[in-house]
Scaffold this active site. Structure first.
Site, PDB file in Angstrom:
ATOM      1  N   GLN A  43       4.663   9.404   1.730  1.00 40.47           N
ATOM      2  CA  GLN A  43       5.348   7.920   1.431  1.00 40.47           C
ATOM      3  C   GLN A  43       5.971   7.869   0.189  1.00 40.47           C
ATOM      4  O   GLN A  43       5.677   8.402  -0.735  1.00 40.47           O
ATOM      5  CB  GLN A  43       4.259   6.922   1.707  1.00 40.47           C
ATOM      6  CG  GLN A  43       3.003   7.032   0.727  1.00 40.47           C
ATOM      7  CD  GLN A  43       1.645   6.229   1.383  1.00 40.47           C
ATOM      8  OE1 GLN A  43       0.660   6.822   1.138  1.00 40.47           O
ATOM      9  NE2 GLN A  43       1.821   5.165   1.633  1.00 40.47           N
ATOM     10  N   GLU A  48       2.138  -3.291   1.253  1.00 41.10           N
ATOM     11  CA  GLU A  48       0.443  -2.746   1.359  1.00 41.10           C
ATOM     12  C   GLU A  48      -0.162  -3.667   0.028  1.00 41.10           C
ATOM     13  O   GLU A  48       0.080  -3.965  -0.813  1.00 41.10           O
ATOM     14  CB  GLU A  48       0.214  -1.421   1.107  1.00 41.10           C
ATOM     15  CG  GLU A  48      -1.169  -0.946   1.071  1.00 41.10           C
ATOM     16  CD  GLU A  48      -1.226   0.329   1.116  1.00 41.10           C
ATOM     17  OE1 GLU A  48      -2.519   0.870   1.341  1.00 41.10           O
ATOM     18  OE2 GLU A  48      -0.373   1.155   0.892  1.00 41.10           O
TER      19      GLU A  48
END
Length: 269
Positions: free
Chosen positions: A119, A203
């Site tokens: 990521q 997130e």
């Protein structure tokens, strides 16, 4: 949950990459490469649907992720090999003293396949009223590391790309289209990707062994949201599973909409 460093990150010839480094001191504690206090993502931490929420289809609830996830590849022979998304850096607003933060990123795996995640993305942090931004890359379960030479400000247009060369090697790339600066980091890990999930996420990330205080990030819209699969097939977000964050008070604090096959919006509420 505490992490053990496992990543062997290698800068290869011709790749414009930065060694792990510190961002602004005003942010949440800088990512650490050699201690258990490092900053990092976690796989999706599922929670039960809040009792106040009406029945919804294709929606999951989590303590740390919000966004869109393709939970299955096009076929067993066509696992995900690349994910792309573009977003405008928001102007986060914090309340009170201390630090609050969130992170927007694209990635491969981490939902139904949690052994590894490739990521890259951008943190937004407000510390005592001061906003700061940091670009980073990560191959979970190792820590995240900063791109120390990429300046980012609210309003900048950011292109994020991850691509796997194999299940244990790949590259993370971030381009700041507003400044014309682009950085990449080639990575390898003993923790293999499954290529099962593709995601576009905001997130509430982890630092040390707990989640940071989630900042009011306003709105993040990923455009150009495309996942590529082995064999060259491209897949958009139409039909993706929506993930919403639920806080400790059992309240849903994000609102996700899939705007089109290549666009998803995550809003703090």
């Amino acid at each position: 949950m505490k992490f053990t460093p496992v990543l062997a990150a290698t800068i290869l010839a011709g790749v414009a990459a930065a060694a792990p480094g510190r961002g602004l001191e005003a942010r949440v504690k800088a990512r650490a490469s050699n201690t258990n206090n490092g900053k990092g993502s976690r796989p999706l931490q599922a929670v039960d649907k809040p009792s106040t929420v009406k029945n919804q289809t294709n929606v999951e609830y989590s303590s740390n992720w919000s966004g869109a996830v393709l939970v299955n590849p096009p076929s067993a022979a066509a696992t995900y090999t690349a994910v792309t998304g573009t977003f405008t850096v928001p102007e986060p607003t914090g309340s009170g003293s201390g630090s609050q933060a969130a992170s927007a990123w694209v990635g491969i795996d981490g939902d139904t396949y949690s052994n590894a995640i490739l990521q890259t993305g951008v943190d937004f942090t407000v510390t005592d009223g001061q906003a700061s931004f940091d670009a980073w890359y990560e191959w979970y379960p190792d820590y995240a590391y900063d791109f120390s030479d990429l300046e980012i400000s609210a309003g900048d247009v950011i292109v994020t790309v991850v691509e796997s060369y194999s299940s244990t090697s790949g590259i993370a790339t971030i381009e700041n289209q507003s400044t014309g600066k682009k950085v990449s980091q080639e990575l390898s890990s003993s923790y293999a990707l499954g290529g099962i999930n593709a995601e576009w996420i905001v997130e509430d990330f982890e630092e040390g062994d707990s989640l940071v205080n989630l900042v009011d990030f306003g709105t993040v819209t990923f455009t150009g949201a495309v996942a590529e699969a082995a064999g060259g097939e491209s897949v958009g977000v139409d039909g993706a599973t929506i993930i919403e964050i639920v806080n400790d008070d059992d309240q849903v604090v994000t609102d996700v909409t899939i705007d089109s096959d290549s666009s998803v919006t995550i809003q703090y509420v």
